[in-house]
Design an enzyme around this catalytic site. Structure first.
Site, PDB file in Angstrom:
ATOM      1  N   CYS A 398       0.830  -1.201   0.000  1.00 54.58           N
ATOM      2  CA  CYS A 398       0.000   0.000   0.000  1.00 54.58           C
ATOM      3  C   CYS A 398       0.870   1.260   0.000  1.00 54.58           C
ATOM      4  CB  CYS A 398      -0.976  -0.029   1.188  1.00 54.58           C
ATOM      5  SG  CYS A 398      -2.367   1.115   1.013  1.00 54.58           S
ATOM      6  N   HIS A 525      -3.457  -5.312   0.073  1.00 58.75           N
ATOM      7  CA  HIS A 525      -2.928  -5.841   1.331  1.00 58.75           C
ATOM      8  C   HIS A 525      -2.974  -7.371   1.293  1.00 58.75           C
ATOM      9  CE1 HIS A 525      -2.689  -2.114   3.819  1.00 58.75           C
ATOM     10  NE2 HIS A 525      -3.573  -1.686   2.925  1.00 58.75           N
ATOM     11  N   GLU A 527      -1.604  -9.487   3.091  1.00 61.26           N
ATOM     12  CA  GLU A 527      -1.574 -10.109   4.421  1.00 61.26           C
ATOM     13  C   GLU A 527      -2.953 -10.502   4.926  1.00 61.26           C
ATOM     14  OE1 GLU A 527      -1.636  -5.580   5.307  1.00 61.26           O
ATOM     15  OE2 GLU A 527      -0.908  -6.952   3.760  1.00 61.26           O
TER      16      GLU A 527
END
Length: 555
Positions: A398, A525, A527
């Site tokens: 990001c 993102h 994750e």
């Protein structure tokens, strides 16, 4: 539908979220379908505007919901996909009730906490618990509800009242209450003290809820006489008193629960003993054991703004752990406050400056996570520059991707004032700009949020190969600034590859440096979708590169 409610007592931070996730995993391992709800008693409608220093990371769901980080634990443990409505807040409940009152739904009645707020809470729970979250049709068998905060908090009272009514409504055999409490060991006397838990349970019973199971947090397993005492004073059967003692990693918590027959206690309360099987946790057990035995370290420099609170980057940490365990490496995260890499710190605090650069130069890989605000931006740019020039593996997420673009424009294109309009609205070379659909006046829920599709522009690139050479991927987003499409051509001619774009081709999603061993930035993102059994490809493959670089790290 069966319901398991997890409450907490004595102090906050006991690990209710991990406990609730572990209970869900244990029940899933018994062959049941499980969904989860998190109740946060704060007045915010969601976690989107809350500072990571205040509340940890903001977890983003497929539908764009900005929610409490515990929903991330639920998704990772249970491998499910939740919705924004799986996170209930006081703000959401009151907003829905006030909206009904304005529409005249209450037919002129005086709107009160009881029954209107409490009814709204119960209706919300019943509605959301029926939403399938595991990819299968139809509702789950069990809904695990976690009540945030601590018993006795003023803001929790409407929820306690509603859940008390709810337990009577659904009836015996459909509701199980697990109370997570603290049994401290005082150094002065060296014995486990039960009084805090006794008082917590007494307060809970006084509010109309009686626990079926006690999950006691302590540094060591509970002594038998302590269990007897708790059973007597808390009116809970001895076999229903579970110890959650300190373990090497949180993957052991479901195993602790299993070993103490917590699933049998829960299933008995819910009248499910005949329908469930013995928990199948072989893969989970193996993973927890592997994690304990890792010894070969891999150092990752986490260069960020919120390095003082690890929960601010919880999902990133979990994704790193998933990848490191897969590759049999012991993860060592070196926290580097971005501002400490800057020249201003060199003058004001030379020791902090030296320490930050020592950590950065000793790392096998550099990770710049997402964030907001201009503090530490120059330090992040310096970290990206170091990784690019020294050929150290780099992953920018990001803001981390945007930082890498700015650094490339400054260093390679020679645009010394290249910047983001977030940090310098008047820059003559805006590499990163505000998205046209964003709002500059309202913060909550106005970003580009949730699952979005990224199309690979070329298949012969690292990121496409990492994702299995698919033509597109779906990842979760949370941003209000983007790479300026007017700068893309100049940056590409200078050697920066925009490997992934959105469906319009105007929004940059992935950058790469083809000449670098591993230099990738992503606007999304990754994750948020990483799972213990299925690590994110970017983290997973990145770790291969980190390990390969370990002998050549710059010191």
């Amino acid at each position: 539908m069966k319901y398991v409610l997890v409450t907490g007592g004595v102090v906050s931070g006991l690990g209710k979220g991990v406990t609730a996730s572990s209970i869900g995993l244990l029940l899933k391992a018994c062959g049941l379908r499980v969904t989860s709800i998190k109740i946060d008693p704060y007045l915010n409608t969601d976690a989107g505007t809350m500072s990571p220093f205040e509340h940890g990371e903001v977890f983003v769901l497929d539908d764009g919901g900005e929610v409490d980080l515990d929903l991330g634990n639920y998704e990772r443990f249970l491998d499910i996909k939740l919705t924004r409505d799986n996170n209930i807040t006081t703000g959401k409940i009151y907003q829905s009730v006030i909206d009904k009152e304005r529409r005249g739904d209450y037919l002129g009645k005086t709107v009160q906490v009881v029954p209107h707020i409490t009814d709204a809470i119960q209706e919300w729970i019943e509605r959301v618990s029926m939403i399938p979250v595991d990819g299968k049709a139809g509702p789950a068998d069990v809904c695990v509800i976690e009540l945030g905060g601590t018993i006795g908090d003023i803001e929790s009272m409407p929820f306690i009242e509603a859940l008390g009514q709810f337990s009577y409504r659904v009836g015996t055999g459909n509701f199980c209450l697990i109370h997570v409490s603290l049994v401290p060991i005082l150094n002065v006397v060296g014995e486990q003290k039960t009084k805090p838990t006794q008082h917590s349970v007494r307060g809970l019973r006084g509010l109309g809820l009686t626990p079926h199971i006690l999950a006691c947090r302590s540094t060591t397993a509970l002594d038998q006489q302590v269990k007897v005492k708790l059973s007597q004073f808390c009116h809970v059967a001895e076999e229903n008193i579970i110890t959650l003692y300190d373990v090497p990693n949180i993957w052991h918590i479901p195993l602790l629960l299993r070993d103490q027959k917590a699933h049998e206690a829960i299933l008995k309360v819910l009248n499910l003993l005949g329908e469930a099987k013995e928990p199948a946790l072989e893969e989970w057990t193996s993973r927890a054991a592997i994690c304990d035995k890792l010894h070969e370290p891999v150092h990752i420099a986490m260069v960020g703004k919120y390095t003082g609170l690890s929960d601010s980057y919880l999902s990133v940490l979990k994704a790193l752990v998933h990848a490191s365990v897969f590759h049999r490496k012991k993860l060592v995260v070196d926290w580097v406050p971005a501002s400490h890499l800057e020249e201003a710190t060199a003058k004001e605090n030379p020791d902090a400056y030296k320490a930050a650069w020592t950590l950065l130069k000793g790392a096998h890989g550099v990770l710049v996570p997402g964030g907001f605000g201009d503090r530490g931006v120059q330090g992040k740019i310096l970290a990206a520059k170091y990784a690019r020039e020294k050929r150290v593996p780099f992953l920018g997420i990001c803001l981390g991707m945007q930082i890498a673009v700015i650094e490339f424009a400054r260093s390679v294109l020679g645009l010394k004032d290249a910047n983001s309009t977030e940090f310098d609205p008047d820059t003559r070379n805006p590499c990163v700009i505000f998205m046209p659909e964003g709002s500059k006046t309202h913060m909550g829920g106005t970003m580009r949020l949730g699952l979005r599709r990224t199309y690979f522009q070329v298949m012969d690139c690292k990121s496409a190969r990492l994702y299995g050479s698919r033509s597109f991927i779906d990842e979760r987003h949370r941003h209000r600034y983007e790479v300026n499409p007017d700068m893309v051509e100049r940056l590409e001619k200078a050697g920066l590859s925009f490997a992934g774009k959105d469906e319009t081709g105007q929004r940059m999603e992935i950058i790469e440096l083809p000449s670098h061993p591993y230099f990738i930035g992503v606007q999304f993102h990754p994750e948020f979708k990483s799972r213990p059994e299925n690590p994110s490809p970017l983290f997973l493959a990145g770790f291969v590169e980190f390990a390969r670089q370990s002998e050549n790290s710059i010191s």
